[in-house]
Design a protein around this motif. Structure first.
Motif, PDB file in Angstrom:
ATOM      1  N   GLU A   4     -68.714 -49.747  75.388  1.00 47.65           N
ATOM      2  CA  GLU A   4     -69.866 -49.365  74.591  1.00 47.65           C
ATOM      3  C   GLU A   4     -71.102 -49.362  75.147  1.00 47.65           C
ATOM      4  N   ILE A  58     -70.617 -46.685  66.607  1.00 49.60           N
ATOM      5  CA  ILE A  58     -69.750 -47.657  66.872  1.00 49.60           C
ATOM      6  C   ILE A  58     -69.442 -48.685  65.953  1.00 49.60           C
ATOM      7  N   LEU A  76     -64.727 -42.831  71.081  1.00 52.60           N
ATOM      8  CA  LEU A  76     -64.017 -44.452  70.867  1.00 52.60           C
ATOM      9  C   LEU A  76     -62.870 -44.235  70.331  1.00 52.60           C
ATOM     10  N   THR A  79     -69.639 -40.189  69.157  1.00 52.28           N
ATOM     11  CA  THR A  79     -69.470 -41.492  69.557  1.00 52.28           C
ATOM     12  C   THR A  79     -68.292 -42.063  68.935  1.00 52.28           C
TER      13      THR A  79
END
Length: 379
Positions: free
Chosen positions: A360, A124, A352, A348
């Motif tokens: 998230e 992230i 995204l 991840t």
């Protein structure tokens, strides 16, 4: 007669602070949708001025905008109550999570959850840094150089160099504004604040916490993630209040709670000195944000668009982005130690990139479940 009461404004920010997920960009978007488009409490011009000030001054973007919106019609009392209402819900949540973490941190299931979450957080932060690069650096070669220098410095030293970030701001300022050299003396005292000896409060942990987090809050520009490398250098490397895993877990907590990302300081403060530590850390971090919004607000309409001010902030922002990139490398090197954790981080990142509106917190939840399953089947 205003279109809303102070009580209505406070209730709105309490609600947003309780259910507002998605980071600073999402939070400021919610404010525009709710307060400008739907309710028409503030004008588009007021909103844009608040955004400009929030981006120019140190402090987490969403929290500063909330404070500025409170200031528009209700001045100091409005700014104070709006800021408190926005931050308080997430602060209470991180206190509860801190209590649970301290009392269950040694349990296998808690370790498994944060194993998965920690890997997802690396992904992230990587994507967040990528978005900041695209938005803030553009094709400006000087900004890229500053960002790369800070990334390398942070990766090698494993701490954020505030002096390099300030130098980046000065370099862009000098480059774009040749006359800036004549007024260099007026900027000189600000960095001197950082020269106060760290052992001045060595016999008082809360005082040390307060001073450290005050400096942290004074050098967070735009994204709350900019505080991560600064905190890592102080909390883990210098003071050794937390170990590396505890710090990464603190970042993870910020990702799974609503409100500003910077609220992770409350969790860190709790781990270091309990509830008093959490209160001192949060207050000290948000105090510069509050002051840097309320004090210049009356004059910002007149002076906020000055090219010299914008050049200074552009340089500092470029340095902060580089520091985030360096922090991703440092944290990733310690968290991604086996194939499953590497896979979680990569998946991840891919998700995204593919689904830009993917929440998230959902990714964090899936990563936590994955961590539990991996530890369960490997034991």
């Amino acid at each position: 007669m205003e279109r809303y009461t102070l009580q209505q404004l406070v209730v709105y920010f309490l609600k947003l602070g309780t259910i507002g997920f998605g980071g600073p960009v999402a939070l400021v978007g919610y404010m525009h949708r709710d307060l400008v488009e739907k309710r028409q409490w503030i004008t588009e011009e007021d909103y844009r001025e608040g955004m400009a000030l929030s981006q120019l001054a140190p402090g987490p973007l969403a929290a500063q905008l909330a404070i500025y919106i409170g200031f528009i019609h209700y001045r100091i009392i409005g700014a104070t109550l709006a800021g408190l209402a926005f931050v308080l819900p997430s602060f209470i949540i991180v206190l509860a999570l801190g209590f649970a973490y301290v009392h269950a941190g040694g349990l296998p299931w808690m370790q498994a959850i944060f194993y998965g979450i920690g890997a997802a957080v690396i992904g992230i932060i990587t994507i967040s840094g990528y978005k900041l690069v695209r938005k803030s650096l553009g094709s400006d070669k000087l900004l890229w150089i500053i960002s790369i220098v800070l990334a390398i410095s942070t990766a090698l030293t494993e701490k954020e160099n505030i002096w390099l970030i300030l130098a980046g701001g000065a370099a862009v300022w000098f480059y774009r504004e040749p006359l800036a050299r004549k007024i260099l003396g007026t900027w000189y005292p600000l960095p001197m604040l950082l020269q106060v000896q760290q052992n001045f409060f060595q016999d008082e942990k809360l005082a040390s916490l307060g001073w450290f987090f005050f400096k942290a809050g004074a050098f967070v520009f735009g994204s709350g993630l900019a505080i991560v490398p600064f905190l890592y250098g102080g909390v883990v490397k210098d003071y050794q209040w937390l170990n590396e895993q505890q710090f990464l877990d603190s970042v993870a907590v910020a990702m799974i709670t609503p409100g500003p990302v910077v609220i992770t300081v409350g969790f860190i403060g709790y781990l270091v000195a309990g509830v008093p530590g959490a209160c001192v850390a949060a207050l000290a971090t948000f105090l510069p944000c509050y002051l840097c919004t309320v004090l210049p607000a009356p004059y910002f309409r007149k002076y906020g668009k000055h090219p010299g001010i914008k050049a200074w902030v552009d340089g500092i922002t470029a340095g902060a982005i580089g520091a985030i990139a360096g922090a991703v490398f440092v944290l990733g090197k310690r968290q991604l130690t086996d194939l499953p954790s590497i896979c979680i981080a990569l998946i991840t990142i891919l998700l995204l990139l593919k689904f830009r509106k993917l929440p998230e917190p959902l990714l964090i939840l899936l990563a936590a479940i994955t961590g539990l399953l991996i530890r369960f089947y490997s034991s």
